[in-house]
Motif scaffolding. Structure first.
Motif, PDB file in Angstrom:
ATOM      1  N   CYS A 112      25.436  44.287  51.766  1.00  0.00           N
ATOM      2  CA  CYS A 112      25.117  43.229  50.784  1.00  0.00           C
ATOM      3  C   CYS A 112      26.219  42.168  50.744  1.00  0.00           C
TER       4      CYS A 112
ATOM      5  N   PHE B  99      16.456  36.518  47.638  1.00  0.00           N
ATOM      6  CA  PHE B  99      16.211  37.938  47.887  1.00  0.00           C
ATOM      7  C   PHE B  99      15.227  38.141  49.030  1.00  0.00           C
TER       8      PHE B  99
ATOM      9  N   ARG C 141      15.899  39.931  52.624  1.00  0.00           N
ATOM     10  CA  ARG C 141      15.108  41.118  52.988  1.00  0.00           C
ATOM     11  C   ARG C 141      14.284  40.903  54.246  1.00  0.00           C
ATOM     12  N   HIS C 142      13.638  39.752  54.365  1.00  0.00           N
ATOM     13  CA  HIS C 142      12.681  39.536  55.462  1.00  0.00           C
ATOM     14  C   HIS C 142      13.259  38.780  56.649  1.00  0.00           C
TER      15      HIS C 142
END
Length: 258
Positions: A87, A171, A175-176
């Motif tokens: 992260c 986000f 994530r993608h």
């Protein structure tokens, strides 16, 4: 026809790797035996004597409890290092200014011998589980962060432009887009972080713990029990090597599939 040719080329390659591994193990065992003969059993026990001692340690009724303590502390430290490092690395990689500021600070912190910081850890967290976890995280989180940050920086710019076109949220972008594009490099960082987190956890157990494999090592060192030291070191070496081989195979699979 092409499928058959590929299958025939892949199979000898895997066979060659297995043969190379077996040859390497045999060579290391021979060198180990030679060193034991030259230096004596008080310095280095023979491979067979070390294996016998390892079997005796594993069969001891108290060993499962020590293994559980170390495994729980190491697992917790590695989980925190992996999640926190990935992260933080994605955040610093996406924010160039923040990454340029934080990278030299992290490298400076990592260059400090962690043993010198152990009194601070003990004062902050006391003796027990959390001190070992924190000491493991201190060793493992920085390389995972650095690998992830560099992976994000080296990502093709077209991915970022496409995400802006689709107006993805931060986000959803992480994530993608970020994480799938950086997975091979992230796994490489996890390989390094895994070994260093294990090292930090064991050092924490050696300095301030009443249980665990690190505590067993410290007792053996105080008693000059060379066979026990060698047996525990062998078990840790085998465990770390097997996990690193699995992570390396995963990294190669991801690299070839991307």
């Amino acid at each position: 026809m092409s499928t058959i040719v590929v299958a025939h080329t892949v199979k000898p390659r895997h066979t060659r790797r297995w043969l190379d591994g077996v040859v390497l193990i045999v060579v290391l065992a021979v060198l180990w035996q030679v060193l034991s003969e030259l230096l004596g059993p008080d310095a280095i026990t023979t491979p067979w004597r070390t294996l016998e001692r390892a079997v005796h340690i594993v069969s001891d009724p108290d060993f499962p409890a020590s293994l559980y303590v170390t495994a729980f502390a190491f697992g917790s430290a590695f989980l925190i290092s992996a999640i926190g490092g990935v992260c933080l690395g994605m955040l610093l990689g996406a924010r160039k200014l923040a990454g340029d500021v934080m990278e030299p600070l992290m490298m400076g912190f990592y260059s400090i011998p962690k043993v010198t910081l152990y009194p601070v850890v003990l004062l902050a967290f006391g003796l027990g589980l959390w001190a070992k976890i924190v000491f493991g995280v201190m060793h493992g989180i920085v390389p995972i962060t650095i690998f992830t940050m560099n992976a994000v920086r080296n990502m093709p710019p077209i991915y970022t432009r496409a995400a802006r076109t689709y107006r993805l949220s931060p986000f959803a972008f992480a994530r993608h887009v970020l994480l799938p594009a950086c997975v091979p490099e992230v796994v490489a960082g996890l390989r390094i972080g895994f070994s260093l987190t294990l090292l930090g956890t064991l050092i924490g157990e050696m300095f301030a713990s009443q249980s665990g494999i690190g505590h067993m090592l410290m007792i053996a060192m105080n008693r000059s029990e060379t066979s026990t030291i060698m047996a525990l070191a062998l078990m840790l070496f085998v465990f770390a090597t097997l996990v690193n081989l699995l992570l390396l195979a995963w990294q190669r699979h991801l690299t070839h599939s991307t």
